[in-house]
Structures are given as C-alpha cells and as structure tokens.
Design a protein around this motif. Structure first.
Motif, short mmCIF file in Angstrom:
data_model
loop_
_atom_site.label_atom_id
_atom_site.label_comp_id
_atom_site.label_asym_id
_atom_site.label_seq_id
_atom_site.Cartn_x
_atom_site.Cartn_y
_atom_site.Cartn_z
N GLU A 146 0.83 -1.20 0.00
CA GLU A 146 0.00 0.00 0.00
C GLU A 146 0.87 1.25 0.00
N TRP A 147 0.48 2.20 -0.84
CA TRP A 147 0.99 3.55 -0.80
C TRP A 147 0.02 4.37 0.03
N SER A 148 0.53 5.32 0.80
CA SER A 148 -0.35 6.21 1.54
C SER A 148 0.27 7.61 1.55
N VAL A 149 -0.61 8.61 1.56
CA VAL A 149 -0.16 9.99 1.63
C VAL A 149 -0.99 10.68 2.70
N VAL A 150 -0.32 11.36 3.63
CA VAL A 150 -1.00 12.06 4.71
C VAL A 150 -0.39 13.44 4.88
N GLU A 151 -1.15 14.31 5.51
CA GLU A 151 -0.65 15.64 5.82
C GLU A 151 0.39 15.52 6.94
N ASN A 152 1.38 16.40 6.88
CA ASN A 152 2.44 16.44 7.87
C ASN A 152 2.66 17.91 8.21
N SER A 153 3.15 18.19 9.40
CA SER A 153 3.34 19.59 9.80
C SER A 153 4.28 20.34 8.84
N ALA A 154 5.17 19.61 8.18
CA ALA A 154 6.10 20.24 7.24
C ALA A 154 5.55 20.28 5.82
N GLY A 155 4.49 19.54 5.56
CA GLY A 155 3.92 19.47 4.21
C GLY A 155 3.11 18.21 4.06
N ALA A 156 3.75 17.16 3.56
CA ALA A 156 3.06 15.88 3.36
C ALA A 156 4.04 14.75 3.63
N GLN A 157 3.48 13.59 3.94
CA GLN A 157 4.28 12.39 4.15
C GLN A 157 3.75 11.29 3.25
N VAL A 158 4.65 10.63 2.55
CA VAL A 158 4.28 9.52 1.69
C VAL A 158 4.88 8.25 2.29
N GLY A 159 4.13 7.17 2.23
CA GLY A 159 4.59 5.89 2.77
C GLY A 159 4.35 4.76 1.79
N LEU A 160 5.19 3.75 1.88
CA LEU A 160 5.05 2.55 1.06
C LEU A 160 5.33 1.35 1.95
N SER A 161 4.35 0.45 2.02
CA SER A 161 4.49 -0.81 2.76
C SER A 161 4.37 -1.95 1.77
N VAL A 162 5.21 -2.97 1.93
CA VAL A 162 5.21 -4.12 1.03
C VAL A 162 5.37 -5.39 1.85
N SER A 163 4.55 -6.39 1.54
CA SER A 163 4.73 -7.72 2.11
C SER A 163 4.97 -8.69 0.94
N PHE A 164 5.74 -9.74 1.20
CA PHE A 164 6.10 -10.64 0.10
C PHE A 164 6.33 -12.06 0.61
N GLU A 165 6.21 -12.99 -0.32
CA GLU A 165 6.62 -14.39 -0.12
C GLU A 165 7.37 -14.80 -1.37
N LEU A 166 8.50 -15.47 -1.16
CA LEU A 166 9.31 -15.90 -2.30
C LEU A 166 8.81 -17.20 -2.92
N GLY A 167 8.17 -18.04 -2.11
CA GLY A 167 7.71 -19.33 -2.60
C GLY A 167 8.79 -20.40 -2.55
N ILE A 168 9.81 -20.17 -1.75
CA ILE A 168 10.90 -21.14 -1.59
C ILE A 168 11.00 -21.44 -0.10
N ASP A 169 10.05 -22.21 0.41
CA ASP A 169 9.92 -22.39 1.85
C ASP A 169 11.18 -22.86 2.55
N GLY A 170 11.88 -23.83 2.00
CA GLY A 170 13.06 -24.36 2.66
C GLY A 170 14.19 -23.35 2.80
N LEU A 171 14.25 -22.40 1.89
CA LEU A 171 15.31 -21.41 1.91
C LEU A 171 14.86 -20.07 2.47
N ALA A 172 13.58 -19.98 2.87
CA ALA A 172 13.04 -18.72 3.36
C ALA A 172 13.87 -18.09 4.48
N PRO A 173 14.32 -18.85 5.49
CA PRO A 173 15.10 -18.21 6.56
C PRO A 173 16.39 -17.56 6.05
N LEU A 174 16.96 -18.10 5.00
CA LEU A 174 18.18 -17.54 4.44
C LEU A 174 17.89 -16.39 3.46
N LEU A 175 16.88 -16.57 2.61
CA LEU A 175 16.62 -15.61 1.54
C LEU A 175 15.75 -14.43 1.94
#
Length: 152
Positions: free
Chosen positions: A91-120
């Motif tokens: 999700e992208w989000s934009v909110v008002e900030n005392s200095a002007g505006a703040q933009v944010g980006l949050s990302v969640s992901f899965e690689l699909g390589i379960d056995g190597l997930a802790p390493l990758l």
C-alpha cells in the motif's frame, strides 16, 4: 510473511500533490535507477488498473503484474496477480504532515521457496526496502503529472 515499510516527509508539498504523483507510477517509477519499466495493462476504471513492473532486485530482473486500487484516505493498494514472486502486496499512503506531506510505502512478500526462506527472506527484505526507499526519493522530487495520466 516478511514486510517492509518506508516513509518520507516532503516539505512544501500538499498531500494532493504527492497523491497525483503516486498514482502515476508509469511516469515516476522508471526514474528510479533499478526500475526497468512500468506499463499499464488495463486501466479498468478510475479506481483500479493493472500494471506490469520490471525491476532489478538482488542483481536479477524481476517482473510482476499487479492490480492497483485506490482507497479512501489517499491510499493505493496493490496485489500481485502474476510474476516471479509467490506473493507481493502493499500500500501507498499519503497524509498531511506539519512540514507538508508524508508519503509511505508498505510491502509484504513471499518468495515461494519455503526451505530457503530463513536464508533468503532477509536478503529480499533488504532489497525491497531499498526499492521502496528509491521510489520514495523519486516521488519526493517529482513534479505533478503533466499529461493527466493519473487515476483518481
């Protein structure tokens, strides 16, 4: 599922100005050095569309198609429908900030390589964090879309 979060305060800009930039990813994203391209596949309607992203992550070209939809409160949600990762959403989000505006980006992901997930997962999280921060830098320094190609 690993998640990353990035924010940037943009002095002197209104939330609406930043929102216009965020919604025009085909125009701003290729200005980031690691983004090869963003292409609109289906404009759907004014609240949703489908885009294809091609970026360099961890030295490899990674491509995905995502559905994007605007939400109340200057939010743009996206979810991968096809591509090189098992799952990608955020999700992208934009909110008002005392200095002007703040933009944010949050990302969640899965690689699909379960056995190597802790390493990758930490490596990919670091790469996606750098991706998000680079996109925020571009958004923060980009002017308003001149061609009216943004979605509202």
């Amino acid at each position: 599922m690993p998640e990353i979060h990035a924010t940037a305060v943009v002095p002197g800009r209104t939330p609406e100005e930043l929102w216009a930039v965020v919604k025009d990813s085909p125009a701003f994203a290729p200005r980031a050095p690691h983004v090869i391209g963003v292409r609109v596949l289906d404009s759907g309607n004014r609240e949703s569309r489908s885009t294809e992203w091609t970026v360099l992550l961890n030295g490899s070209e990674v491509t995905w198609v995502q559905n994007e939809s605007t939400r109340p409160g200057l939010r743009l949600c996206f979810e991968q429908t096809a591509g090189d990762l098992e799952r990608l959403a955020g999700e992208w989000s934009v909110v008002e900030n005392s200095a002007g505006a703040q933009v944010g980006l949050s990302v969640s992901f899965e690689l699909g390589i379960d056995g190597l997930a802790p390493l990758l997962n930490p490596i990919w999280a670091q790469s996606l964090q750098a991706h998000a921060e680079a996109l925020l830098r571009v958004v923060s320094t980009t002017g308003l879309p001149a061609n009216g190609s943004d979605q509202t």
